[in-house]
Design an enzyme around this catalytic site. Structure first.
Site, PDB file in Angstrom:
ATOM      1  N   ILE A 158     -10.502 108.763  82.931  1.00 28.64           N
ATOM      2  CA  ILE A 158     -10.372 109.927  83.831  1.00 28.64           C
ATOM      3  C   ILE A 158      -9.674 111.078  83.114  1.00 28.64           C
ATOM      4  CG2 ILE A 158      -9.444 110.748  86.037  1.00 28.64           C
ATOM      5  CD1 ILE A 158      -9.730 107.840  87.066  1.00 28.64           C
ATOM      6  N   ASP A 177      -0.638 109.882  75.338  1.00 24.90           N
ATOM      7  CA  ASP A 177      -1.081 108.545  75.733  1.00 24.90           C
ATOM      8  C   ASP A 177      -0.333 107.521  74.879  1.00 24.90           C
ATOM      9  OD1 ASP A 177      -3.885 107.300  77.153  1.00 24.90           O
ATOM     10  OD2 ASP A 177      -2.850 106.029  75.692  1.00 24.90           O
ATOM     11  N   ARG A 246      -1.950 107.144  90.840  1.00 26.34           N
ATOM     12  CA  ARG A 246      -1.385 106.184  91.787  1.00 26.34           C
ATOM     13  C   ARG A 246      -0.074 106.735  92.331  1.00 26.34           C
ATOM     14  NH1 ARG A 246      -5.409 104.259  92.583  1.00 26.34           N
ATOM     15  NH2 ARG A 246      -6.204 102.168  92.296  1.00 26.34           N
ATOM     16  N   ASP A 270      -3.382 113.379  95.490  1.00 30.28           N
ATOM     17  CA  ASP A 270      -4.414 112.547  96.134  1.00 30.28           C
ATOM     18  C   ASP A 270      -3.841 111.171  96.468  1.00 30.28           C
ATOM     19  OD1 ASP A 270      -7.155 112.039  96.961  1.00 30.28           O
ATOM     20  OD2 ASP A 270      -7.333 110.730  95.209  1.00 30.28           O
ATOM     21  N   GLU A 275       1.821 105.227 100.775  1.00 31.13           N
ATOM     22  CA  GLU A 275       0.460 105.253 101.285  1.00 31.13           C
ATOM     23  C   GLU A 275       0.265 104.061 102.202  1.00 31.13           C
ATOM     24  OE1 GLU A 275      -1.967 106.723  97.770  1.00 31.13           O
ATOM     25  OE2 GLU A 275      -3.472 105.580  98.861  1.00 31.13           O
ATOM     26  N   HIS A 293      -6.400 110.183  99.168  1.00 32.03           N
ATOM     27  CA  HIS A 293      -6.885 109.181  98.202  1.00 32.03           C
ATOM     28  C   HIS A 293      -8.416 109.098  98.206  1.00 32.03           C
ATOM     29  CE1 HIS A 293      -5.580 105.325  95.900  1.00 32.03           C
ATOM     30  NE2 HIS A 293      -6.680 105.864  95.378  1.00 32.03           N
ATOM     31  N   ILE A 294      -9.028 110.236  97.898  1.00 32.73           N
ATOM     32  CA  ILE A 294     -10.500 110.303  97.929  1.00 32.73           C
ATOM     33  C   ILE A 294     -11.079 110.599  96.547  1.00 32.73           C
ATOM     34  CG2 ILE A 294     -10.801 110.935 100.361  1.00 32.73           C
ATOM     35  CD1 ILE A 294     -10.944 113.928  99.284  1.00 32.73           C
ATOM     36  N   GLY A 295     -10.288 110.294  95.493  1.00 35.79           N
ATOM     37  CA  GLY A 295     -10.765 110.601  94.137  1.00 35.79           C
ATOM     38  C   GLY A 295     -12.158 110.082  93.855  1.00 35.79           C
ATOM     39  N   ALA A 296     -12.434 108.857  94.294  1.00 37.79           N
ATOM     40  CA  ALA A 296     -13.732 108.237  93.968  1.00 37.79           C
ATOM     41  C   ALA A 296     -14.741 108.391  95.104  1.00 37.79           C
ATOM     42  CB  ALA A 296     -13.520 106.755  93.686  1.00 37.79           C
TER      43      ALA A 296
HETATM   44  P1  NAD Z   1      -7.781 104.035  81.818  1.00 35.31           P
HETATM   45  O1  NAD Z   1      -7.290 102.647  81.689  1.00 35.31           O
HETATM   46  O2  NAD Z   1      -9.131 104.377  81.274  1.00 35.31           O
HETATM   47  O3  NAD Z   1      -6.728 105.058  81.171  1.00 35.31           O
HETATM   48  C1  NAD Z   1      -5.352 104.992  81.394  1.00 35.31           C
HETATM   49  C2  NAD Z   1      -4.660 105.490  80.130  1.00 35.31           C
HETATM   50  O4  NAD Z   1      -3.276 105.669  80.407  1.00 35.31           O
HETATM   51  C3  NAD Z   1      -4.747 104.516  78.945  1.00 35.31           C
HETATM   52  O5  NAD Z   1      -5.322 105.182  77.834  1.00 35.31           O
HETATM   53  C4  NAD Z   1      -3.290 104.109  78.684  1.00 35.31           C
HETATM   54  O6  NAD Z   1      -3.026 103.914  77.303  1.00 35.31           O
HETATM   55  C5  NAD Z   1      -2.546 105.305  79.232  1.00 35.31           C
HETATM   56  N1  NAD Z   1      -1.168 105.052  79.650  1.00 35.31           N
HETATM   57  C6  NAD Z   1      -0.672 104.022  80.386  1.00 35.31           C
HETATM   58  N2  NAD Z   1       0.621 104.229  80.665  1.00 35.31           N
HETATM   59  C7  NAD Z   1       0.975 105.398  80.084  1.00 35.31           C
HETATM   60  C8  NAD Z   1       2.174 106.146  80.038  1.00 35.31           C
HETATM   61  N3  NAD Z   1       3.279 105.738  80.660  1.00 35.31           N
HETATM   62  N4  NAD Z   1       2.169 107.310  79.341  1.00 35.31           N
HETATM   63  C9  NAD Z   1       1.060 107.736  78.703  1.00 35.31           C
HETATM   64  N5  NAD Z   1      -0.120 107.076  78.735  1.00 35.31           N
HETATM   65  C10 NAD Z   1      -0.158 105.918  79.424  1.00 35.31           C
HETATM   66  O7  NAD Z   1      -7.713 104.371  83.395  1.00 35.31           O
HETATM   67  P2  NAD Z   1      -8.584 105.451  84.195  1.00 35.31           P
HETATM   68  O8  NAD Z   1      -9.885 104.849  84.587  1.00 35.31           O
HETATM   69  O9  NAD Z   1      -8.569 106.733  83.466  1.00 35.31           O
HETATM   70  O10 NAD Z   1      -7.696 105.549  85.534  1.00 35.31           O
HETATM   71  C11 NAD Z   1      -6.430 106.190  85.511  1.00 35.31           C
HETATM   72  C12 NAD Z   1      -5.738 106.069  86.855  1.00 35.31           C
HETATM   73  O11 NAD Z   1      -6.544 106.656  87.884  1.00 35.31           O
HETATM   74  C13 NAD Z   1      -5.454 104.641  87.329  1.00 35.31           C
HETATM   75  O12 NAD Z   1      -4.150 104.632  87.885  1.00 35.31           O
HETATM   76  C14 NAD Z   1      -6.434 104.427  88.445  1.00 35.31           C
HETATM   77  O13 NAD Z   1      -5.975 103.477  89.355  1.00 35.31           O
HETATM   78  C15 NAD Z   1      -6.498 105.827  89.025  1.00 35.31           C
HETATM   79  N6  NAD Z   1      -7.674 106.100  89.858  1.00 35.31           N
HETATM   80  C16 NAD Z   1      -7.499 106.836  90.978  1.00 35.31           C
HETATM   81  C17 NAD Z   1      -8.601 107.119  91.785  1.00 35.31           C
HETATM   82  C18 NAD Z   1      -8.436 107.944  93.032  1.00 35.31           C
HETATM   83  O14 NAD Z   1      -9.169 107.733  93.977  1.00 35.31           O
HETATM   84  N7  NAD Z   1      -7.525 108.889  93.056  1.00 35.31           N
HETATM   85  C19 NAD Z   1      -9.874 106.639  91.460  1.00 35.31           C
HETATM   86  C20 NAD Z   1     -10.019 105.914  90.286  1.00 35.31           C
HETATM   87  C21 NAD Z   1      -8.902 105.637  89.486  1.00 35.31           C
END
Ligand code: NAD
Length: 318
Positions: A158, A177, A246, A270, A275, A293-296
């Protein structure tokens, strides 16, 4: 024959793909206290959830017929994944399907923040010339995103999709990251052309100091907040922040203080610490753009999620 219970829903495309393989799909919402009986009495072997249904150790123990648990989406915080796996149950999710939708929502919040759209939408229904003129004045000091610096914390799926959109808007993009030092971002254009841009990791404090806007895309953390009082203090005065990852990653008390003291100009949220009942001071804050929480939650993402679940279920169970 396998029977699937989609307890938090699944797209029609996902149902069609599963039924084509001879798998029965039941889409209903069974209450937590009845879930165990429902699964056992109906011979359910596949339980599909989004974020609402909790799949606990005791549910897993009570349902020996479960062969697969599927999460439509990314975060598996609501599933006891390790325990399920220890019992020989497959646990799957659909990590890539929703990245574009979440990134687009981030830009919705950023654009709300810089042009006050969330407030304008609330205020416009009040009638009268003087109200219109007053609003025009109140919301006249917006900002452009082009040329500004977007700092992205968490550069996975994301984070990268958000970076691509930022680059497309003419923004400078920084990222931080834990696991990535550099990243090649390929931007595909509608006419078939593509451009690859190489980015190098920034230290968190540098990113905080230099960014006009920050968007955070990390998973739930064991060590508490990623952004709290200290980090907000390091940020540029008048910066904006978006959290569509999150709840619990941003300290909401410190966030409200930073907004009230005008250190931060706005936030887009979001996801929330409490929550599904966010704090009233968050819900009513004029500098916070909100979404539940409607990201997806786009038809496109849900179609991809349904199809990805169907493909994985079919290949794992056959
Ligand atoms: P991903 O695993 O592809 O990427 C997460 C990245 O964060 C990784 O590269 C990891 O190395 C890095 N990371 C972890 N902790 C860190 C920190 N403290 N500092 C810096 N970097 C750090 O995950 P993604 O698919 O990109 O999803 C990211 C987040 O989005 C997750 O929390 C997921 O649950 C959330 N999400 C939210 C929604 C929504 O509806 N709002 C939808 C999908 C995902």
């Amino acid at each position: 024959m396998h029977k699937v219970l989609a307890n938090d829903g699944i797209s029609q495309s996902g149902i069609d793909a599963l039924e084509k393989e001879g798998i029965e799909v039941i889409v209903t919402k069974v209450a937590p206290e009845q879930l165990e009986n429902y699964i056992n009495q109906n011979g359910i072997s596949v339980l599909l959830v989004r974020s609402a249904t909790k799949v606990t150790k005791s549910l897993i123990d009570a349902c020996p017929g479960l062969k697969l648990i599927g999460r439509g989406g990314v975060g598996m915080d609501n599933i006891d994944v390790e325990y399920a796996k220890s019992k020989g149950i497959h646990v799957i999710n659909t990590p890539a399907s929703s990245s574009q939708s979440v990134a687009e929502l981030v830009f919705g919040h950023l654009l709300n923040g810089v042009r006050f759209l969330h407030n304008a939408n609330r205020d416009m229904p009040l009638e009268g010339d003087s109200n219109f003129k007053q609003l025009k004045k109140s919301y006249s000091e917006g900002h452009e995103l082009k040329g500004k610096t977007l700092g992205i914390i968490g550069f996975g799926r994301i984070g990268r999709a958000t970076a691509q959109m930022g680059l497309g808007m003419g923004m400078k993009v920084l990222f931080n990251d834990h696991h990535h030092e550099e990243a090649d971002l390929t931007m595909d254009f509608f006419d078939g052309q593509s451009v690859t841009i190489k980015l190098t990791v920034s230290k968190l404090d540098e990113l905080l100091k230099q960014s006009d806007f920050i968007s955070i895309h990390v998973p739930s953390q064991k060590n508490g907040y990623v952004l709290g009082k200290n980090e907000f203090e390091m940020m540029k005065a008048g910066a904006g922040i978006v959290n569509a990852s999150r709840g619990g990653i941003i300290d909401e008390v410190a966030l409200v203080e930073a907004l009230n003291s005008e250190k931060l100009a706005f936030a887009g949220l979001d996801v929330f610490e409490s929550e599904p009942n966010p704090e009233i001071k968050i819900l009513m804050h004029p500098k916070i753009s909100l979404s539940p929480h409607i990201g997806a939650s786009t038809n496109e993402a849900q179609d991809r999620i349904g199809l990805e679940l169907a493909t994985q279920i079919t290949s794992l169970l056959n």
